[in-house]
Write a protein that holds these residues in place. Sequence first.
Motif, PDB file in Angstrom:
ATOM      1  N   VAL A 294       0.836  -1.201   0.000  1.00 29.25           N
ATOM      2  CA  VAL A 294       0.000   0.000   0.000  1.00 29.25           C
ATOM      3  C   VAL A 294       0.871   1.252   0.000  1.00 29.25           C
ATOM      4  N   SER A 295       1.657   1.404   1.066  1.00 26.76           N
ATOM      5  CA  SER A 295       2.552   2.565   1.163  1.00 26.76           C
ATOM      6  C   SER A 295       4.015   2.162   1.109  1.00 26.76           C
ATOM      7  N   GLY A 296       4.270   0.914   0.745  1.00 27.09           N
ATOM      8  CA  GLY A 296       5.631   0.410   0.621  1.00 27.09           C
ATOM      9  C   GLY A 296       5.592  -1.091   0.391  1.00 27.09           C
ATOM     10  N   ILE A 297       6.756  -1.677   0.193  1.00 27.07           N
ATOM     11  CA  ILE A 297       6.855  -3.128   0.042  1.00 27.07           C
ATOM     12  C   ILE A 297       7.872  -3.639   1.053  1.00 27.07           C
ATOM     13  N   ARG A 298       7.451  -4.631   1.841  1.00 24.46           N
ATOM     14  CA  ARG A 298       8.350  -5.233   2.825  1.00 24.46           C
ATOM     15  C   ARG A 298       8.763  -6.620   2.343  1.00 24.46           C
ATOM     16  N   PHE A 299      10.018  -6.982   2.608  1.00 27.86           N
ATOM     17  CA  PHE A 299      10.516  -8.306   2.222  1.00 27.86           C
ATOM     18  C   PHE A 299      11.208  -8.942   3.425  1.00 27.86           C
ATOM     19  N   PRO A 300      11.233 -10.273   3.512  1.00 32.19           N
ATOM     20  CA  PRO A 300      11.886 -10.938   4.651  1.00 32.19           C
ATOM     21  C   PRO A 300      13.349 -10.518   4.767  1.00 32.19           C
ATOM     22  N   ILE A 301      13.800 -10.329   5.980  1.00 35.59           N
ATOM     23  CA  ILE A 301      15.166  -9.878   6.236  1.00 35.59           C
ATOM     24  C   ILE A 301      16.160 -10.833   5.555  1.00 35.59           C
ATOM     25  N   GLY A 302      17.051 -10.245   4.761  1.00 33.11           N
ATOM     26  CA  GLY A 302      18.076 -11.030   4.095  1.00 33.11           C
ATOM     27  C   GLY A 302      17.649 -11.659   2.787  1.00 33.11           C
ATOM     28  N   ASP A 303      16.381 -11.539   2.420  1.00 29.04           N
ATOM     29  CA  ASP A 303      15.899 -12.153   1.176  1.00 29.04           C
ATOM     30  C   ASP A 303      16.128 -11.168   0.030  1.00 29.04           C
ATOM     31  N   TRP A 304      17.348 -11.123  -0.480  1.00 26.89           N
ATOM     32  CA  TRP A 304      17.696 -10.148  -1.503  1.00 26.89           C
ATOM     33  C   TRP A 304      16.988 -10.431  -2.825  1.00 26.89           C
ATOM     34  N   ARG A 305      16.621 -11.672  -3.043  1.00 25.22           N
ATOM     35  CA  ARG A 305      15.857 -11.979  -4.263  1.00 25.22           C
ATOM     36  C   ARG A 305      14.478 -11.335  -4.210  1.00 25.22           C
ATOM     37  N   ALA A 306      13.840 -11.396  -3.034  1.00 27.71           N
ATOM     38  CA  ALA A 306      12.524 -10.772  -2.886  1.00 27.71           C
ATOM     39  C   ALA A 306      12.636  -9.260  -3.025  1.00 27.71           C
ATOM     40  N   ALA A 307      13.706  -8.679  -2.501  1.00 29.33           N
ATOM     41  CA  ALA A 307      13.918  -7.235  -2.649  1.00 29.33           C
ATOM     42  C   ALA A 307      14.051  -6.871  -4.128  1.00 29.33           C
ATOM     43  N   ALA A 308      14.804  -7.666  -4.870  1.00 31.07           N
ATOM     44  CA  ALA A 308      14.986  -7.407  -6.306  1.00 31.07           C
ATOM     45  C   ALA A 308      13.664  -7.534  -7.058  1.00 31.07           C
ATOM     46  N   ARG A 309      12.870  -8.539  -6.705  1.00 25.87           N
ATOM     47  CA  ARG A 309      11.566  -8.707  -7.367  1.00 25.87           C
ATOM     48  C   ARG A 309      10.660  -7.503  -7.108  1.00 25.87           C
ATOM     49  N   SER A 310      10.722  -6.966  -5.904  1.00 25.19           N
ATOM     50  CA  SER A 310       9.891  -5.814  -5.568  1.00 25.19           C
ATOM     51  C   SER A 310      10.308  -4.593  -6.376  1.00 25.19           C
ATOM     52  N   ILE A 311      11.609  -4.397  -6.527  1.00 25.82           N
ATOM     53  CA  ILE A 311      12.102  -3.275  -7.330  1.00 25.82           C
ATOM     54  C   ILE A 311      11.677  -3.440  -8.782  1.00 25.82           C
ATOM     55  N   ASP A 312      11.814  -4.647  -9.304  1.00 25.12           N
ATOM     56  CA  ASP A 312      11.389  -4.903 -10.690  1.00 25.12           C
ATOM     57  C   ASP A 312       9.903  -4.613 -10.879  1.00 25.12           C
ATOM     58  N   GLU A 313       9.115  -5.015  -9.904  1.00 28.59           N
ATOM     59  CA  GLU A 313       7.668  -4.809  -9.998  1.00 28.59           C
ATOM     60  C   GLU A 313       7.339  -3.320 -10.081  1.00 28.59           C
ATOM     61  N   LEU A 314       8.001  -2.518  -9.280  1.00 26.18           N
ATOM     62  CA  LEU A 314       7.761  -1.073  -9.308  1.00 26.18           C
ATOM     63  C   LEU A 314       8.289  -0.458 -10.604  1.00 26.18           C
ATOM     64  N   GLY A 315       9.402  -0.989 -11.104  1.00 24.67           N
ATOM     65  CA  GLY A 315       9.949  -0.478 -12.352  1.00 24.67           C
ATOM     66  C   GLY A 315       9.049  -0.753 -13.542  1.00 24.67           C
ATOM     67  N   ARG A 316       8.365  -1.899 -13.521  1.00 28.57           N
ATOM     68  CA  ARG A 316       7.477  -2.271 -14.629  1.00 28.57           C
ATOM     69  C   ARG A 316       6.117  -1.583 -14.562  1.00 28.57           C
ATOM     70  N   ASN A 317       5.766  -1.075 -13.390  1.00 28.29           N
ATOM     71  CA  ASN A 317       4.414  -0.563 -13.184  1.00 28.29           C
ATOM     72  C   ASN A 317       4.460   0.859 -12.630  1.00 28.29           C
ATOM     73  N   PRO A 318       4.675   1.865 -13.479  1.00 28.89           N
ATOM     74  CA  PRO A 318       4.769   3.246 -13.002  1.00 28.89           C
ATOM     75  C   PRO A 318       3.490   3.748 -12.343  1.00 28.89           C
ATOM     76  N   GLU A 319       2.339   3.210 -12.760  1.00 30.02           N
ATOM     77  CA  GLU A 319       1.085   3.635 -12.131  1.00 30.02           C
ATOM     78  C   GLU A 319       1.032   3.191 -10.676  1.00 30.02           C
ATOM     79  N   ARG A 320       1.472   1.967 -10.433  1.00 29.17           N
ATOM     80  CA  ARG A 320       1.493   1.476  -9.052  1.00 29.17           C
ATOM     81  C   ARG A 320       2.502   2.258  -8.225  1.00 29.17           C
ATOM     82  N   LEU A 321       3.643   2.560  -8.810  1.00 32.07           N
ATOM     83  CA  LEU A 321       4.648   3.355  -8.121  1.00 32.07           C
ATOM     84  C   LEU A 321       4.067   4.707  -7.707  1.00 32.07           C
ATOM     85  N   ALA A 322       3.344   5.362  -8.625  1.00 29.32           N
ATOM     86  CA  ALA A 322       2.764   6.672  -8.329  1.00 29.32           C
ATOM     87  C   ALA A 322       1.705   6.575  -7.237  1.00 29.32           C
ATOM     88  N   THR A 323       0.884   5.522  -7.291  1.00 27.57           N
ATOM     89  CA  THR A 323      -0.158   5.338  -6.275  1.00 27.57           C
ATOM     90  C   THR A 323       0.444   5.117  -4.894  1.00 27.57           C
TER      91      THR A 323
END
Length: 406
Positions: A294-323
Amino acid sequence: MKLAYFVKPHLGGTYTVFRQLRKGLRAHGIEVEWMGLSHDAREATAWTDTSENGVLLHTESCSSEKQQAEAMLAALHERGFDGVFVNVLADRVQMNLARYLPAHMLRIMIVHNITPGTYAAARALRDHVHATVGVSQRCRRDLVVRHGFPVSRTFAIPNALEVEEIADRRRRREPAEPLGVLYLGRVEDASKGVFWLPDIMAAVTEPVTLTVAGDGPDLEALKKRLEPHAAITTFLGAVSPDQVPETLASHDVLLMPSRFEGFGLTLLEAMAAGCVPVVSDIAGVTDTIAENDVSGIRFPIGDWRAAARSIDELGRNPERLATMSVAARHRVADKFGLKRMAGSYARLIEDMAHQRPAIALPLPMDEWATPLGLRAGLRTYLPAPVKNWLRVARERWYRNPSRDAA
């Protein structure tokens, strides 16, 4: 009412809290000034507001911690302070002084982190302060449930900031631009997890840039580890508080891969600037600030793959990023505004002024000694990889719903 806040100016959250607290409490007729100890005659600060907001006591001529404490006590009397804020794991002399202050002086301890060392230090001062404030729900819960702090004198007052100071600075990203990812804070792996940044960047598939803003003991090692990503990485060095809003507003995503945080003031500043956080999911801390998806994305501590997926998701979806950017700003304004924090502290101080709870009697200065909790413990000597593994394991255990049944 005039209170001293034990700290000295530095680029860090504890001093940022002071600046906000001073501003907020002034509206309630409560003055707050910082007070710090200097052990180096060459020490000087580049801060422009320090002379009117506080005092740095030079104690190079003092041959012992007891003499430093006596100098600080004399300054407290001379400047007419009615009480003090003691910051856990700040200067050791200032912390220990809380046990020796005269009975009439109000003592409020602030616990800024959730580490065993922080809690051990807080426990050493527990019976000598009138109230203890944890900067997150996690801090308060741990202190009460696991460290014997009295419920009636232990409070959770989240840090806050004046959102209006960061308003209307957001730079809008052009569709063809890469996603601007920012790490902002102390460059140190043990708590901040900065050595996961290269792994995250290697796993990101969308076009991004990475800015590292900050200084710290692991800066040179991080630069070396990020050499494979040199084409997209910029190092800004230390950023002054006045530059933080603009730095945040010129990036799209704040990446915060911390192993532990007491609160995460940088997270709050990012959200206020509309910089969407991708942050470690720390129980009772970051999950109380950023609403996941909603106001951010949280990932399990140390799960760098999940962090990367979250960044990719925001990069692919500018509307979601703006919201999410808008939602982040609203979240801070609604839940973490300066007036709310200042009001909570003001009520606490006023309650203590009317009915001060009984605490341990002040210790005689002639018997000055450093309690065990304020000394380096065995954990100090553990190898860094072992400590890091234990930190992550502790947080995962804390996330386990059955932990309190054990």
